[in-house]
Enzyme design. Structure first.
Site, mmCIF file in Angstrom:
data_model
loop_
_atom_site.group_PDB
_atom_site.id
_atom_site.type_symbol
_atom_site.label_atom_id
_atom_site.label_comp_id
_atom_site.label_asym_id
_atom_site.label_seq_id
_atom_site.Cartn_x
_atom_site.Cartn_y
_atom_site.Cartn_z
ATOM 1 N N HIS A 236 0.741 -1.087 0.166
ATOM 2 C CA HIS A 236 -0.112 0.064 -0.001
ATOM 3 C C HIS A 236 0.789 1.228 0.046
ATOM 4 O O HIS A 236 1.998 1.274 0.661
ATOM 5 C CB HIS A 236 -0.754 -0.164 1.305
ATOM 6 C CG HIS A 236 -1.863 1.223 1.427
ATOM 7 N ND1 HIS A 236 -1.529 2.234 1.743
ATOM 8 C CD2 HIS A 236 -3.274 1.280 1.125
ATOM 9 C CE1 HIS A 236 -2.704 3.079 1.671
ATOM 10 N NE2 HIS A 236 -3.735 2.441 1.491
ATOM 11 N N ARG A 279 -2.738 1.240 -4.506
ATOM 12 C CA ARG A 279 -2.237 -0.105 -4.570
ATOM 13 C C ARG A 279 -2.862 -0.598 -5.957
ATOM 14 O O ARG A 279 -3.390 -0.066 -6.763
ATOM 15 C CB ARG A 279 -3.461 -0.946 -3.574
ATOM 16 C CG ARG A 279 -3.203 -0.721 -2.093
ATOM 17 C CD ARG A 279 -4.066 -1.402 -1.172
ATOM 18 N NE ARG A 279 -5.470 -0.621 -1.019
ATOM 19 C CZ ARG A 279 -6.522 -1.372 -0.614
ATOM 20 N NH1 ARG A 279 -6.361 -2.494 -0.288
ATOM 21 N NH2 ARG A 279 -7.686 -0.873 -0.756
ATOM 22 N N LYS A 282 -6.257 -0.398 -7.893
ATOM 23 C CA LYS A 282 -7.013 0.846 -7.427
ATOM 24 C C LYS A 282 -7.245 2.066 -8.219
ATOM 25 O O LYS A 282 -6.746 2.309 -9.199
ATOM 26 C CB LYS A 282 -6.492 0.956 -5.861
ATOM 27 C CG LYS A 282 -6.654 -0.356 -4.950
ATOM 28 C CD LYS A 282 -8.230 -0.655 -4.848
ATOM 29 C CE LYS A 282 -8.204 -1.977 -3.958
ATOM 30 N NZ LYS A 282 -9.730 -2.343 -3.439
ATOM 31 N N ASP A 285 -5.838 8.671 -6.692
ATOM 32 C CA ASP A 285 -6.225 9.609 -5.756
ATOM 33 C C ASP A 285 -5.170 10.554 -5.504
ATOM 34 O O ASP A 285 -3.907 10.344 -5.410
ATOM 35 C CB ASP A 285 -6.332 8.717 -4.421
ATOM 36 C CG ASP A 285 -6.754 9.368 -3.366
ATOM 37 O OD1 ASP A 285 -6.649 10.734 -3.068
ATOM 38 O OD2 ASP A 285 -7.526 8.446 -2.209
ATOM 39 N N CYS A 287 -4.155 12.175 -2.778
ATOM 40 C CA CYS A 287 -3.248 12.204 -1.647
ATOM 41 C C CYS A 287 -1.881 11.437 -2.023
ATOM 42 O O CYS A 287 -0.904 11.489 -1.362
ATOM 43 C CB CYS A 287 -3.830 11.722 -0.504
ATOM 44 S SG CYS A 287 -4.447 9.926 -0.524
ATOM 45 N N TYR A 288 -2.121 10.320 -2.943
ATOM 46 C CA TYR A 288 -0.929 9.548 -3.229
ATOM 47 C C TYR A 288 0.227 10.286 -4.018
ATOM 48 O O TYR A 288 1.248 9.665 -4.350
ATOM 49 C CB TYR A 288 -1.272 8.232 -3.898
ATOM 50 C CG TYR A 288 -2.217 7.365 -2.900
ATOM 51 C CD1 TYR A 288 -1.400 6.710 -1.824
ATOM 52 C CD2 TYR A 288 -3.689 6.993 -3.282
ATOM 53 C CE1 TYR A 288 -2.338 5.790 -1.291
ATOM 54 C CE2 TYR A 288 -4.214 6.288 -2.283
ATOM 55 C CZ TYR A 288 -3.467 5.754 -1.238
ATOM 56 O OH TYR A 288 -4.311 4.960 -0.422
ATOM 57 N N ASP A 349 -9.603 14.265 -3.897
ATOM 58 C CA ASP A 349 -8.737 12.984 -4.410
ATOM 59 C C ASP A 349 -8.868 12.799 -5.834
ATOM 60 O O ASP A 349 -8.084 12.477 -6.818
ATOM 61 C CB ASP A 349 -9.016 11.865 -3.598
ATOM 62 C CG ASP A 349 -10.393 11.192 -3.696
ATOM 63 O OD1 ASP A 349 -11.311 11.900 -4.419
ATOM 64 O OD2 ASP A 349 -10.512 10.179 -3.306
ATOM 65 N N ASP A 356 -11.178 18.017 1.359
ATOM 66 C CA ASP A 356 -11.135 17.911 2.821
ATOM 67 C C ASP A 356 -9.631 18.656 3.171
ATOM 68 O O ASP A 356 -8.771 18.545 2.198
ATOM 69 C CB ASP A 356 -11.428 16.815 3.267
ATOM 70 C CG ASP A 356 -10.605 15.661 2.445
ATOM 71 O OD1 ASP A 356 -9.131 15.481 2.655
ATOM 72 O OD2 ASP A 356 -11.214 14.815 1.724
ATOM 73 N N HIS A 359 -6.729 15.784 2.068
ATOM 74 C CA HIS A 359 -6.434 15.717 0.817
ATOM 75 C C HIS A 359 -5.812 17.170 0.190
ATOM 76 O O HIS A 359 -4.846 16.887 -0.569
ATOM 77 C CB HIS A 359 -7.541 15.322 -0.246
ATOM 78 C CG HIS A 359 -7.966 13.930 -0.124
ATOM 79 N ND1 HIS A 359 -8.861 13.490 0.742
ATOM 80 C CD2 HIS A 359 -7.245 12.902 -1.033
ATOM 81 C CE1 HIS A 359 -8.706 12.127 0.339
ATOM 82 N NE2 HIS A 359 -7.972 11.711 -0.475
#
Length: 445
Positions: A236, A279, A282, A285, A287-288, A349, A356, A359
Protein backbone atom coordinates in the site's frame (compact mmCIF):
# COMPACT_ATOMS: atom_id res chain seq x y z
CA UNK A 1 8.65 25.50 -18.03
CA UNK A 2 6.41 28.33 -19.14
CA UNK A 3 4.79 29.84 -22.23
CA UNK A 4 4.14 26.44 -23.74
CA UNK A 5 1.18 25.81 -25.96
CA UNK A 6 -1.50 23.28 -25.17
CA UNK A 7 0.06 20.37 -27.06
CA UNK A 8 2.96 20.34 -24.58
CA UNK A 9 0.65 19.58 -21.67
CA UNK A 10 0.03 15.98 -20.60
CA UNK A 11 -3.70 16.57 -20.49
CA UNK A 12 -3.71 17.90 -24.06
CA UNK A 13 -1.74 15.19 -25.85
CA UNK A 14 -3.32 14.21 -29.13
CA UNK A 15 -2.79 10.51 -28.29
CA UNK A 16 -4.34 10.86 -24.83
CA UNK A 17 -7.36 8.68 -25.62
CA UNK A 18 -5.13 5.70 -26.41
CA UNK A 19 -4.07 5.59 -22.75
CA UNK A 20 -7.54 4.95 -21.42
CA UNK A 21 -8.22 1.61 -19.72
CA UNK A 22 -9.73 -1.36 -21.54
CA UNK A 23 -11.65 -4.21 -19.96
CA UNK A 24 -11.05 -6.49 -22.99
CA UNK A 25 -14.66 -7.59 -22.92
CA UNK A 26 -14.41 -8.88 -19.36
CA UNK A 27 -15.90 -6.13 -17.18
CA UNK A 28 -15.55 -6.31 -13.41
CA UNK A 29 -16.64 -4.02 -10.61
CA UNK A 30 -13.07 -2.71 -10.46
CA UNK A 31 -12.80 -2.05 -14.21
CA UNK A 32 -16.21 -0.35 -14.24
CA UNK A 33 -15.13 2.03 -11.47
CA UNK A 34 -11.87 2.73 -13.29
CA UNK A 35 -13.73 3.64 -16.50
CA UNK A 36 -16.09 5.95 -14.58
CA UNK A 37 -13.18 7.80 -12.98
CA UNK A 38 -11.36 8.11 -16.30
CA UNK A 39 -14.51 9.50 -17.90
CA UNK A 40 -14.72 12.22 -15.23
CA UNK A 41 -11.04 13.01 -15.79
CA UNK A 42 -11.66 13.02 -19.55
CA UNK A 43 -14.28 15.75 -19.15
CA UNK A 44 -11.77 17.99 -17.38
CA UNK A 45 -8.92 17.22 -19.77
CA UNK A 46 -11.17 17.67 -22.82
CA UNK A 47 -11.81 21.26 -21.77
CA UNK A 48 -8.13 22.06 -22.27
CA UNK A 49 -7.70 19.75 -25.26
CA UNK A 50 -10.37 21.70 -27.17
CA UNK A 51 -8.68 25.05 -26.50
CA UNK A 52 -5.81 24.83 -28.95
CA UNK A 53 -3.11 27.44 -28.52
CA UNK A 54 -4.03 28.63 -25.05
CA UNK A 55 -1.19 29.90 -22.88
CA UNK A 56 0.02 27.39 -20.33
CA UNK A 57 -0.16 30.13 -17.70
CA UNK A 58 -3.92 29.64 -17.74
CA UNK A 59 -3.25 26.42 -15.82
CA UNK A 60 -3.17 28.01 -12.39
CA UNK A 61 -3.14 26.90 -8.76
CA UNK A 62 -5.93 28.87 -7.08
CA UNK A 63 -3.78 29.80 -4.12
CA UNK A 64 -6.06 32.35 -2.50
CA UNK A 65 -9.09 30.07 -2.56
CA UNK A 66 -7.11 27.22 -1.02
CA UNK A 67 -5.52 29.49 1.59
CA UNK A 68 -8.93 30.86 2.62
CA UNK A 69 -10.29 27.32 2.95
CA UNK A 70 -7.34 26.32 5.15
CA UNK A 71 -7.45 29.44 7.30
CA UNK A 72 -11.09 28.72 8.07
CA UNK A 73 -10.05 25.24 9.15
CA UNK A 74 -7.68 26.67 11.73
CA UNK A 75 -10.28 29.02 13.17
CA UNK A 76 -13.59 27.21 13.47
CA UNK A 77 -14.99 23.94 12.22
CA UNK A 78 -18.61 22.92 11.77
CA UNK A 79 -20.35 20.32 13.91
CA UNK A 80 -19.75 17.84 11.12
CA UNK A 81 -16.17 17.52 12.33
CA UNK A 82 -17.23 16.04 15.69
CA UNK A 83 -16.33 12.60 14.33
CA UNK A 84 -12.69 13.80 14.14
CA UNK A 85 -12.57 14.89 17.78
CA UNK A 86 -9.73 12.42 18.41
CA UNK A 87 -7.78 13.75 15.39
CA UNK A 88 -7.57 17.43 16.25
CA UNK A 89 -3.75 17.71 16.09
CA UNK A 90 -3.99 16.21 12.61
CA UNK A 91 -6.43 18.91 11.51
CA UNK A 92 -4.02 21.54 12.83
CA UNK A 93 -1.05 19.96 11.08
CA UNK A 94 -2.84 19.47 7.75
CA UNK A 95 -4.01 23.08 7.63
CA UNK A 96 -0.79 24.59 8.94
CA UNK A 97 1.50 22.62 6.65
CA UNK A 98 -0.64 23.23 3.57
CA UNK A 99 -0.67 26.96 4.31
CA UNK A 100 3.12 26.95 4.63
CA UNK A 101 3.43 25.20 1.28
CA UNK A 102 1.41 28.07 -0.16
CA UNK A 103 3.80 30.55 1.45
CA UNK A 104 1.27 31.67 4.08
CA UNK A 105 2.45 32.68 7.55
CA UNK A 106 0.34 32.88 10.69
CA UNK A 107 0.07 35.97 12.88
CA UNK A 108 1.33 35.83 16.46
CA UNK A 109 -2.13 35.36 17.96
CA UNK A 110 -2.89 32.38 15.71
CA UNK A 111 0.47 30.80 16.46
CA UNK A 112 -0.03 31.26 20.20
CA UNK A 113 -3.51 29.76 20.02
CA UNK A 114 -2.15 26.69 18.19
CA UNK A 115 0.74 26.30 20.63
CA UNK A 116 -1.54 26.53 23.65
CA UNK A 117 -3.98 24.01 22.20
CA UNK A 118 -1.28 21.47 21.36
CA UNK A 119 0.24 21.92 24.83
CA UNK A 120 -3.13 20.87 26.26
CA UNK A 121 -3.00 17.73 24.09
CA UNK A 122 0.32 16.64 25.62
CA UNK A 123 -0.22 13.84 28.13
CA UNK A 124 1.28 13.77 31.64
CA UNK A 125 3.22 10.57 30.89
CA UNK A 126 4.46 11.73 27.48
CA UNK A 127 3.19 11.81 23.94
CA UNK A 128 0.21 13.70 22.57
CA UNK A 129 -3.44 12.75 22.39
CA UNK A 130 -6.07 13.44 19.75
CA UNK A 131 -7.51 16.12 22.03
CA UNK A 132 -7.17 17.42 25.59
CA UNK A 133 -7.78 14.70 28.17
CA UNK A 134 -7.60 11.84 25.69
CA UNK A 135 -5.22 8.87 25.47
CA UNK A 136 -1.63 9.34 24.28
CA UNK A 137 -1.34 8.01 20.73
CA UNK A 138 1.57 7.90 18.27
CA UNK A 139 -0.42 9.30 15.33
CA UNK A 140 -1.46 12.62 16.95
CA UNK A 141 1.99 12.75 18.59
CA UNK A 142 3.51 12.85 15.11
CA UNK A 143 0.97 15.44 13.93
CA UNK A 144 1.40 17.67 17.00
CA UNK A 145 5.20 17.68 16.79
CA UNK A 146 5.11 18.38 13.06
CA UNK A 147 2.76 21.30 13.72
CA UNK A 148 4.91 22.71 16.54
CA UNK A 149 8.08 22.45 14.46
CA UNK A 150 6.26 24.05 11.53
CA UNK A 151 5.64 27.07 13.74
CA UNK A 152 9.28 26.87 14.79
CA UNK A 153 9.39 29.42 17.60
CA UNK A 154 11.13 28.88 20.92
CA UNK A 155 7.75 28.76 22.61
CA UNK A 156 6.62 26.02 20.24
CA UNK A 157 9.79 23.98 20.78
CA UNK A 158 9.46 24.34 24.56
CA UNK A 159 6.06 22.62 24.55
CA UNK A 160 7.70 19.27 23.73
CA UNK A 161 8.74 17.38 26.85
CA UNK A 162 11.50 15.31 25.28
CA UNK A 163 12.18 13.07 28.27
CA UNK A 164 8.54 12.12 28.66
CA UNK A 165 8.27 11.68 24.89
CA UNK A 166 11.21 9.25 24.98
CA UNK A 167 9.59 7.35 27.84
CA UNK A 168 6.30 7.18 25.94
CA UNK A 169 8.05 5.74 22.88
CA UNK A 170 9.75 3.18 25.11
CA UNK A 171 6.36 1.97 26.34
CA UNK A 172 5.09 1.60 22.77
CA UNK A 173 7.96 -0.46 21.31
CA UNK A 174 7.54 -4.23 21.11
CA UNK A 175 10.17 -6.90 21.54
CA UNK A 176 10.36 -7.34 17.77
CA UNK A 177 11.05 -3.62 17.15
CA UNK A 178 7.63 -2.51 15.91
CA UNK A 179 5.48 0.07 17.74
CA UNK A 180 1.96 0.04 19.12
CA UNK A 181 -0.14 3.07 18.31
CA UNK A 182 -1.24 3.46 21.92
CA UNK A 183 -1.34 1.46 25.13
CA UNK A 184 -2.89 -1.90 24.23
CA UNK A 185 -3.32 -0.71 20.64
CA UNK A 186 -2.64 -2.11 17.19
CA UNK A 187 0.82 -2.62 15.74
CA UNK A 188 1.55 -1.52 12.18
CA UNK A 189 4.13 0.30 10.15
CA UNK A 190 2.43 3.70 10.55
CA UNK A 191 3.11 3.75 14.28
CA UNK A 192 6.71 2.70 13.66
CA UNK A 193 7.24 5.57 11.22
CA UNK A 194 5.60 8.08 13.59
CA UNK A 195 7.90 6.96 16.41
CA UNK A 196 11.05 7.13 14.28
CA UNK A 197 10.15 10.51 12.77
CA UNK A 198 9.46 12.30 16.05
CA UNK A 199 12.51 10.76 17.71
CA UNK A 200 14.77 11.91 14.89
CA UNK A 201 13.33 15.42 14.81
CA UNK A 202 13.58 15.95 18.58
CA UNK A 203 16.94 14.19 19.04
CA UNK A 204 15.88 11.18 21.02
CA UNK A 205 18.60 8.51 20.93
CA UNK A 206 18.12 5.85 18.27
CA UNK A 207 19.84 3.08 20.27
CA UNK A 208 18.59 0.98 21.94
CA UNK A 209 15.04 2.16 21.26
CA UNK A 210 15.08 1.35 17.52
CA UNK A 211 17.76 -1.35 17.42
CA UNK A 212 15.39 -4.04 16.13
CA UNK A 213 13.12 -1.76 14.13
CA UNK A 214 14.81 -1.95 10.69
CA UNK A 215 14.65 -5.75 10.73
CA UNK A 216 10.91 -5.64 11.47
CA UNK A 217 10.25 -3.03 8.79
CA UNK A 218 11.89 -5.02 5.98
CA UNK A 219 9.67 -7.98 6.89
CA UNK A 220 6.78 -5.78 5.71
CA UNK A 221 8.10 -5.56 2.14
CA UNK A 222 5.91 -7.74 -0.06
CA UNK A 223 6.53 -9.83 -3.15
CA UNK A 224 5.28 -6.86 -5.21
CA UNK A 225 7.98 -4.57 -3.86
CA UNK A 226 5.87 -2.18 -1.80
CA UNK A 227 5.38 -2.35 1.95
CA UNK A 228 2.35 -3.45 3.92
CA UNK A 229 1.03 -2.49 7.32
CA UNK A 230 2.56 -5.63 8.81
CA UNK A 231 4.28 -8.81 7.60
CA UNK A 232 2.17 -10.87 5.18
CA UNK A 233 -0.29 -8.15 4.17
CA UNK A 234 -0.91 -6.20 0.92
CA UNK A 235 1.45 -3.50 -0.36
CA UNK A 236 0.00 0.00 0.00
CA UNK A 237 1.31 3.47 -0.88
CA UNK A 238 0.92 5.00 2.57
CA UNK A 239 2.48 2.02 4.30
CA UNK A 240 5.30 1.95 1.75
CA UNK A 241 6.15 5.58 2.44
CA UNK A 242 6.12 4.92 6.18
CA UNK A 243 8.42 1.92 5.79
CA UNK A 244 10.97 3.50 3.49
CA UNK A 245 10.97 6.87 5.27
CA UNK A 246 11.53 5.12 8.61
CA UNK A 247 14.38 3.05 7.15
CA UNK A 248 15.96 6.20 5.72
CA UNK A 249 15.68 8.03 9.05
CA UNK A 250 17.34 5.01 10.68
CA UNK A 251 19.95 5.03 7.90
CA UNK A 252 19.00 1.46 7.05
CA UNK A 253 17.44 2.02 3.63
CA UNK A 254 19.99 -0.38 2.11
CA UNK A 255 18.11 -3.27 3.76
CA UNK A 256 15.12 -2.87 1.40
CA UNK A 257 14.89 -4.40 -2.06
CA UNK A 258 14.98 -1.11 -3.95
CA UNK A 259 14.74 -2.69 -7.41
CA UNK A 260 11.42 -4.33 -6.61
CA UNK A 261 10.23 -1.19 -4.85
CA UNK A 262 11.06 1.04 -7.83
CA UNK A 263 9.25 -1.29 -10.20
CA UNK A 264 6.18 -1.34 -7.93
CA UNK A 265 5.93 2.38 -7.22
CA UNK A 266 6.63 3.46 -10.80
CA UNK A 267 3.77 1.21 -11.89
CA UNK A 268 1.41 3.08 -9.56
CA UNK A 269 1.42 6.23 -11.73
CA UNK A 270 -1.70 5.97 -13.87
CA UNK A 271 -1.04 6.28 -17.59
CA UNK A 272 -4.20 8.19 -18.50
CA UNK A 273 -4.59 10.59 -15.58
CA UNK A 274 -0.94 11.06 -14.59
CA UNK A 275 -1.86 10.72 -10.91
CA UNK A 276 -0.96 7.89 -8.55
CA UNK A 277 -3.02 5.01 -7.23
CA UNK A 278 -2.39 3.59 -3.77
CA UNK A 279 -2.49 -0.11 -4.57
CA UNK A 280 -2.56 -2.41 -7.58
CA UNK A 281 -5.89 -2.20 -9.44
CA UNK A 282 -7.16 0.72 -7.36
CA UNK A 283 -8.31 4.19 -8.40
CA UNK A 284 -6.23 7.33 -8.73
CA UNK A 285 -6.21 9.54 -5.63
CA UNK A 286 -4.64 12.97 -5.15
CA UNK A 287 -3.18 12.16 -1.72
CA UNK A 288 -0.92 9.50 -3.24
CA UNK A 289 0.87 12.24 -5.10
CA UNK A 290 2.77 12.52 -1.83
CA UNK A 291 2.63 8.99 -0.40
CA UNK A 292 3.92 7.54 -3.68
CA UNK A 293 5.63 10.62 -5.12
CA UNK A 294 7.83 11.20 -2.05
CA UNK A 295 9.28 7.71 -2.46
CA UNK A 296 11.11 8.81 -5.60
CA UNK A 297 13.50 11.28 -3.91
CA UNK A 298 14.36 8.51 -1.44
CA UNK A 299 14.90 5.96 -4.21
CA UNK A 300 16.84 8.47 -6.27
CA UNK A 301 19.32 8.98 -3.46
CA UNK A 302 19.69 5.24 -2.83
CA UNK A 303 20.18 4.36 -6.49
CA UNK A 304 22.47 7.30 -7.20
CA UNK A 305 24.62 6.46 -4.19
CA UNK A 306 24.80 2.81 -5.28
CA UNK A 307 25.99 3.96 -8.70
CA UNK A 308 28.60 6.24 -7.18
CA UNK A 309 26.75 9.47 -8.01
CA UNK A 310 27.71 10.81 -4.61
CA UNK A 311 31.23 11.15 -5.99
CA UNK A 312 31.06 13.79 -8.72
CA UNK A 313 34.50 12.76 -10.02
CA UNK A 314 33.23 9.28 -10.94
CA UNK A 315 30.07 10.32 -12.78
CA UNK A 316 29.91 12.15 -16.12
CA UNK A 317 28.24 15.54 -16.03
CA UNK A 318 24.52 15.26 -16.70
CA UNK A 319 22.56 17.46 -19.02
CA UNK A 320 20.25 19.85 -17.19
CA UNK A 321 17.14 18.09 -18.52
CA UNK A 322 18.27 14.83 -16.89
CA UNK A 323 17.83 16.23 -13.39
CA UNK A 324 14.39 14.90 -12.48
CA UNK A 325 12.77 12.28 -10.28
CA UNK A 326 12.03 8.86 -11.73
CA UNK A 327 8.38 9.52 -12.48
CA UNK A 328 6.52 11.84 -14.84
CA UNK A 329 6.44 15.01 -12.75
CA UNK A 330 4.64 17.01 -15.43
CA UNK A 331 1.86 14.44 -15.83
CA UNK A 332 1.25 14.42 -12.08
CA UNK A 333 1.06 18.21 -11.94
CA UNK A 334 -1.43 18.21 -14.81
CA UNK A 335 -3.71 15.86 -12.91
CA UNK A 336 -3.50 17.82 -9.67
CA UNK A 337 -4.03 21.22 -11.28
CA UNK A 338 -6.76 20.22 -13.71
CA UNK A 339 -8.71 17.59 -11.78
CA UNK A 340 -8.07 18.07 -8.05
CA UNK A 341 -8.89 21.73 -7.34
CA UNK A 342 -12.24 22.53 -5.81
CA UNK A 343 -13.84 25.72 -7.10
CA UNK A 344 -14.66 26.68 -3.50
CA UNK A 345 -11.12 26.13 -2.23
CA UNK A 346 -9.34 23.02 -1.06
CA UNK A 347 -8.25 19.99 -3.06
CA UNK A 348 -9.83 16.62 -3.71
CA UNK A 349 -8.71 13.08 -4.46
CA UNK A 350 -10.46 12.89 -7.84
CA UNK A 351 -13.10 14.81 -9.85
CA UNK A 352 -16.54 14.86 -8.28
CA UNK A 353 -15.33 14.55 -4.70
CA UNK A 354 -15.59 17.20 -1.98
CA UNK A 355 -12.46 18.88 -0.60
CA UNK A 356 -11.09 18.05 2.81
CA UNK A 357 -8.04 19.13 4.79
CA UNK A 358 -6.30 15.76 4.50
CA UNK A 359 -6.37 15.70 0.70
CA UNK A 360 -5.55 19.38 0.51
CA UNK A 361 -2.42 18.82 2.60
CA UNK A 362 -1.11 15.73 0.83
CA UNK A 363 -2.08 16.81 -2.67
CA UNK A 364 -0.17 20.06 -2.23
CA UNK A 365 2.72 18.11 -0.67
CA UNK A 366 2.85 15.87 -3.74
CA UNK A 367 2.74 18.91 -6.00
CA UNK A 368 5.73 20.32 -4.12
CA UNK A 369 7.69 17.09 -4.58
CA UNK A 370 6.94 17.06 -8.31
CA UNK A 371 8.06 20.69 -8.69
CA UNK A 372 11.39 20.50 -6.83
CA UNK A 373 14.36 18.36 -7.80
CA UNK A 374 17.12 18.51 -5.18
CA UNK A 375 20.11 16.20 -5.12
CA UNK A 376 23.59 17.04 -3.87
CA UNK A 377 24.19 20.59 -5.04
CA UNK A 378 21.77 20.40 -7.98
CA UNK A 379 18.40 22.07 -7.69
CA UNK A 380 15.92 22.26 -10.53
CA UNK A 381 12.36 23.52 -10.78
CA UNK A 382 9.69 21.88 -12.92
CA UNK A 383 6.59 24.04 -12.49
CA UNK A 384 3.68 23.25 -14.80
CA UNK A 385 1.39 26.16 -15.60
CA UNK A 386 1.76 29.67 -14.25
CA UNK A 387 5.10 30.31 -12.46
CA UNK A 388 3.07 31.39 -9.42
CA UNK A 389 2.10 27.71 -9.00
CA UNK A 390 5.46 27.08 -7.34
CA UNK A 391 5.11 25.86 -3.75
CA UNK A 392 7.55 25.82 -0.88
CA UNK A 393 9.83 22.79 -0.75
CA UNK A 394 8.61 20.02 1.56
CA UNK A 395 10.96 17.56 3.24
CA UNK A 396 10.25 14.14 1.69
CA UNK A 397 10.89 12.24 4.95
CA UNK A 398 8.93 14.42 7.39
CA UNK A 399 6.49 16.34 5.16
CA UNK A 400 7.03 19.70 6.79
CA UNK A 401 8.64 22.53 4.86
CA UNK A 402 12.40 22.21 4.50
CA UNK A 403 13.13 25.46 6.30
CA UNK A 404 11.25 24.19 9.38
CA UNK A 405 13.22 20.93 9.39
CA UNK A 406 16.53 22.79 9.15
CA UNK A 407 15.54 25.16 11.97
CA UNK A 408 14.47 22.24 14.17
CA UNK A 409 17.71 20.40 13.47
CA UNK A 410 19.67 23.47 14.47
CA UNK A 411 17.65 23.93 17.67
CA UNK A 412 17.73 20.33 18.92
CA UNK A 413 21.36 19.75 17.92
CA UNK A 414 22.29 22.21 20.69
CA UNK A 415 20.51 20.04 23.26
CA UNK A 416 21.74 16.72 24.69
CA UNK A 417 20.44 13.51 23.16
CA UNK A 418 17.66 11.99 25.27
CA UNK A 419 17.49 8.35 26.38
CA UNK A 420 14.33 6.77 27.80
CA UNK A 421 14.63 6.54 31.55
CA UNK A 422 13.15 3.01 31.47
CA UNK A 423 14.79 0.60 29.03
CA UNK A 424 13.36 -2.80 29.97
CA UNK A 425 12.07 -3.02 26.38
CA UNK A 426 15.58 -3.68 25.07
CA UNK A 427 17.72 -5.10 27.85
CA UNK A 428 19.16 -7.73 25.55
CA UNK A 429 19.23 -5.56 22.43
CA UNK A 430 22.50 -4.91 20.65
CA UNK A 431 23.19 -2.72 17.62
CA UNK A 432 22.66 -4.50 14.33
CA UNK A 433 25.63 -5.64 12.24
CA UNK A 434 24.88 -2.97 9.63
CA UNK A 435 25.11 0.04 11.92
CA UNK A 436 27.22 1.62 14.60
CA UNK A 437 26.26 3.86 17.47
CA UNK A 438 27.67 7.34 17.96
CA UNK A 439 28.49 8.87 21.29
CA UNK A 440 25.10 10.56 21.46
CA UNK A 441 23.24 7.29 20.89
CA UNK A 442 22.28 7.91 17.25
CA UNK A 443 22.56 4.98 14.88
CA UNK A 444 24.55 5.52 11.71
CA UNK A 445 25.16 3.24 8.76
Amino acid sequence: MSNKTSEHLWCCRSELSTDRSRNHGLPTATSDEQLKVEESIHVDYQYFLNRKGFDEKELRLEREDHAAYLRNGLKKLSRGFECLDSSRPWLVYWCLHALQLLGETQDDDTQLSIINFLARCQCPDGGFAGGPGQLAHLAPTYAAINALLSIGTQQAYDVINRQKLANFLATMVTSEGSFRMHEGGEVDIRGTYCAVAVARLTRIAMHPLFTRTPTWIVQCQTYEGGFSGGPGMEAHGGYTFCGMAALALLQSQHLADTNRLLRWVSSRQMRYSGGFQGRTNKLVDGCYSFWQGALFPLLHHIIADDLGAGDSSSVPAQEEDDHCWLFNCEALQNYLLVCCQSHDGGLVDKPGKSPDFYHTCYTLSGLSVAQHYCYNNVKKLCVVGDPSNELELTHPLHNIVMTAVLAANQHFSQLPSIQPSVCTFAQDATPSDTSTTTSDGHSTA
